[in-house]
Design a protein around this motif. Sequence first.
Motif, PDB file in Angstrom:
ATOM      1  N   VAL A   1      -5.884   0.544  -7.027  1.00  0.00           N
ATOM      2  CA  VAL A   1      -4.809   1.479  -7.618  1.00  0.00           C
ATOM      3  C   VAL A   1      -5.488   2.526  -8.097  1.00  0.00           C
ATOM      4  N   GLU A   2      -4.784   3.416  -7.985  1.00  0.00           N
ATOM      5  CA  GLU A   2      -5.983   5.493  -8.097  1.00  0.00           C
ATOM      6  C   GLU A   2      -4.418   6.276  -8.878  1.00  0.00           C
ATOM      7  N   ALA A   3      -4.750   6.692  -9.464  1.00  0.00           N
ATOM      8  CA  ALA A   3      -3.333   7.509 -11.027  1.00  0.00           C
ATOM      9  C   ALA A   3      -3.546   8.582  -9.722  1.00  0.00           C
ATOM     10  N   ARG A   4      -2.445   9.583  -9.416  1.00  0.00           N
ATOM     11  CA  ARG A   4      -1.982  10.984  -9.289  1.00  0.00           C
ATOM     12  C   ARG A   4      -2.057  11.768  -9.990  1.00  0.00           C
ATOM     13  N   GLN A   5      -2.403  12.886 -10.225  1.00  0.00           N
ATOM     14  CA  GLN A   5      -1.906  13.857 -11.550  1.00  0.00           C
ATOM     15  C   GLN A   5      -0.852  14.407 -11.525  1.00  0.00           C
ATOM     16  N   GLY A   6      -0.027  13.896 -12.379  1.00  0.00           N
ATOM     17  CA  GLY A   6       1.357  14.390 -12.665  1.00  0.00           C
ATOM     18  C   GLY A   6       2.343  13.429 -11.526  1.00  0.00           C
ATOM     19  N   ALA A   7       2.010  12.987 -10.676  1.00  0.00           N
ATOM     20  CA  ALA A   7       2.925  12.543  -9.433  1.00  0.00           C
ATOM     21  C   ALA A   7       2.344  10.770  -9.963  1.00  0.00           C
ATOM     22  N   GLY A   8       1.715   9.856 -10.630  1.00  0.00           N
ATOM     23  CA  GLY A   8       1.391   8.512 -11.084  1.00  0.00           C
ATOM     24  C   GLY A   8       1.192   7.996 -10.236  1.00  0.00           C
ATOM     25  N   VAL A   9       0.703   5.831 -10.717  1.00  0.00           N
ATOM     26  CA  VAL A   9       0.287   5.461 -10.680  1.00  0.00           C
ATOM     27  C   VAL A   9       0.046   4.676  -8.777  1.00  0.00           C
ATOM     28  N   PHE A  10      -0.360   5.008  -8.039  1.00  0.00           N
ATOM     29  CA  PHE A  10      -0.409   4.131  -6.374  1.00  0.00           C
ATOM     30  C   PHE A  10      -1.287   3.114  -6.256  1.00  0.00           C
ATOM     31  N   VAL A  11      -0.710   2.603  -5.839  1.00  0.00           N
ATOM     32  CA  VAL A  11      -1.589   1.309  -4.827  1.00  0.00           C
ATOM     33  C   VAL A  11      -3.046   1.964  -3.564  1.00  0.00           C
ATOM     34  N   LEU A  12      -3.382   1.321  -3.548  1.00  0.00           N
ATOM     35  CA  LEU A  12      -4.031   1.807  -2.024  1.00  0.00           C
ATOM     36  C   LEU A  12      -4.476   1.367  -1.037  1.00  0.00           C
ATOM     37  N   ASP A  13      -4.001   2.353  -0.242  1.00  0.00           N
ATOM     38  CA  ASP A  13      -3.966   1.218   1.367  1.00  0.00           C
ATOM     39  C   ASP A  13      -4.815  -0.152   1.592  1.00  0.00           C
TER      40      ASP A  13
ATOM     41  N   PRO B   1       0.600  -0.991  -0.170  1.00  0.00           N
ATOM     42  CA  PRO B   1       0.122  -0.149  -0.026  1.00  0.00           C
ATOM     43  C   PRO B   1       0.718   0.915   0.351  1.00  0.00           C
ATOM     44  N   GLY B   2       0.648   2.243  -1.117  1.00  0.00           N
ATOM     45  CA  GLY B   2       0.959   3.278  -0.711  1.00  0.00           C
ATOM     46  C   GLY B   2       2.495   3.490  -1.872  1.00  0.00           C
ATOM     47  N   ALA B   3       2.497   2.168  -2.879  1.00  0.00           N
ATOM     48  CA  ALA B   3       4.236   1.994  -3.337  1.00  0.00           C
ATOM     49  C   ALA B   3       3.592   2.429  -4.526  1.00  0.00           C
ATOM     50  N   LYS B   4       4.359   3.333  -5.567  1.00  0.00           N
ATOM     51  CA  LYS B   4       4.070   3.438  -6.481  1.00  0.00           C
ATOM     52  C   LYS B   4       4.699   2.479  -8.088  1.00  0.00           C
ATOM     53  N   LEU B   5       3.717   2.259  -9.057  1.00  0.00           N
ATOM     54  CA  LEU B   5       3.444   1.319 -10.312  1.00  0.00           C
ATOM     55  C   LEU B   5       4.741   2.209 -10.970  1.00  0.00           C
ATOM     56  N   PRO B   6       5.295   0.903 -11.384  1.00  0.00           N
ATOM     57  CA  PRO B   6       6.471   1.386 -12.692  1.00  0.00           C
ATOM     58  C   PRO B   6       5.479   1.990 -13.615  1.00  0.00           C
ATOM     59  N   SER B   7       6.747   2.693 -13.989  1.00  0.00           N
ATOM     60  CA  SER B   7       5.850   4.332 -15.325  1.00  0.00           C
ATOM     61  C   SER B   7       5.115   3.712 -16.142  1.00  0.00           C
ATOM     62  N   GLU B   8       3.947   4.077 -16.881  1.00  0.00           N
ATOM     63  CA  GLU B   8       4.030   3.706 -17.870  1.00  0.00           C
ATOM     64  C   GLU B   8       4.825   3.102 -19.023  1.00  0.00           C
ATOM     65  N   ALA B   9       5.940   4.065 -19.324  1.00  0.00           N
ATOM     66  CA  ALA B   9       7.081   4.294 -20.129  1.00  0.00           C
ATOM     67  C   ALA B   9       8.132   2.398 -19.645  1.00  0.00           C
ATOM     68  N   GLN B  10       8.066   3.028 -18.557  1.00  0.00           N
ATOM     69  CA  GLN B  10       8.913   1.790 -18.093  1.00  0.00           C
ATOM     70  C   GLN B  10       7.732   0.066 -18.033  1.00  0.00           C
ATOM     71  N   LEU B  11       7.292  -0.076 -17.892  1.00  0.00           N
ATOM     72  CA  LEU B  11       5.629  -0.920 -18.241  1.00  0.00           C
ATOM     73  C   LEU B  11       5.587  -1.349 -19.740  1.00  0.00           C
ATOM     74  N   THR B  12       5.326  -0.008 -20.602  1.00  0.00           N
ATOM     75  CA  THR B  12       5.413  -0.159 -22.216  1.00  0.00           C
ATOM     76  C   THR B  12       7.576  -1.044 -22.722  1.00  0.00           C
ATOM     77  N   GLN B  13       7.670  -0.510 -22.385  1.00  0.00           N
ATOM     78  CA  GLN B  13       9.415  -1.034 -22.396  1.00  0.00           C
ATOM     79  C   GLN B  13       9.532  -2.493 -22.346  1.00  0.00           C
ATOM     80  N   ALA B  14      10.053  -2.782 -20.827  1.00  0.00           N
ATOM     81  CA  ALA B  14       9.444  -3.870 -20.066  1.00  0.00           C
ATOM     82  C   ALA B  14       8.708  -5.298 -21.133  1.00  0.00           C
ATOM     83  N   HIS B  15       7.336  -4.687 -21.344  1.00  0.00           N
ATOM     84  CA  HIS B  15       6.838  -5.273 -22.286  1.00  0.00           C
ATOM     85  C   HIS B  15       6.504  -5.684 -23.670  1.00  0.00           C
ATOM     86  N   GLY B  16       7.140  -4.379 -24.177  1.00  0.00           N
ATOM     87  CA  GLY B  16       7.318  -4.164 -25.567  1.00  0.00           C
ATOM     88  C   GLY B  16       6.143  -4.422 -26.113  1.00  0.00           C
ATOM     89  N   VAL B  17       5.208  -3.184 -25.735  1.00  0.00           N
ATOM     90  CA  VAL B  17       4.177  -3.563 -26.271  1.00  0.00           C
ATOM     91  C   VAL B  17       3.784  -1.482 -26.168  1.00  0.00           C
TER      92      VAL B  17
END
Length: 291
Positions: free
Chosen positions: A111-123, A77-93
């Motif tokens: 999860v929830e998206a926080r504008q300008g910060a990224g996507v975070f795991v909900l508590d 909880p509270g962790a930030k997921l890898p960025s969209e760019a990182q997931l795109t690169q890792a999966h080649g999608v």
Amino acid sequence: MYGTRHHGRGHIGRPESAREKRVRSRLKSAAQRAAHGGAAAGPHAGPHAPSGRASGTLVAQISDTLRQMILSGEFPPGAKLPSEAQLTQAHGVSRTVVREAVAALRSDGLVEARQGAGVFVLDHATTTPLLSFQNVDGARVSSTIELLELRTGVEVEAAGLAAARRSPAQEEVIFERHFAVRTALEEGRSTVEADLALHLAIADATNNPRFREFLAMIGRDAIPRAVLEGEGQSVERVSSYIKMIDEEHQRIVVAISRGDEDAAREAMRVHLRGSQARYRTLLQTRRKHVI
């Protein structure tokens, strides 16, 4: 979490932690499985497939992997997921595939998206157990009909309550989600995530959180359109089917907007029972044996 430097160093040059290594390994394995599954779909369905069944498979692979990592505590909880760019690169999608995968996690309330910060795991993501239905096979028409019957019993009442209880803000969200389905249709993209988001918005407008929890528990299986799209039908026929769904949605959202409880219930009943009838027709016309 990880970057272009994969030689035992973290994203900013520090030694990579054991957790980061596990995360990178899990994502890499998922990417390989997704690529293998896409290749099996046909010569044009690789990891970069922009749409269709291969894309749907990739979305499911990525979202399922991230979901398990959240529930296992690898993303606490509270962790930030890898960025969209990182997931795109890792999966080649494509970024579209990654966005749909993350949207599935958001629909599940993980999860929830926080504008300008990224996507975070909900508590509550790892502390609230995710219930699931047993022996649901999205490729079987019988399982699809069972879920549609269950949804009818719940969502007809949800539509009526939404008509009676929705706030102006919730009403606006319902229309936004409805137009998002229509936009996806017009652009030739998958409408599954947008369709689920619409039904979730209606559930939210009941102002009873149990309705959303019910739909989130079913997840993407609540929108089983892939079964029809996988039956070798023409593009024109599939498009006609989706447009019919759009018209049914229109009647539902207008009734809710007008505060007409009876009309909203009836429109939702027609929508879901119509889907049941269409899948029963498919069940009857399939040549292979169906238990």
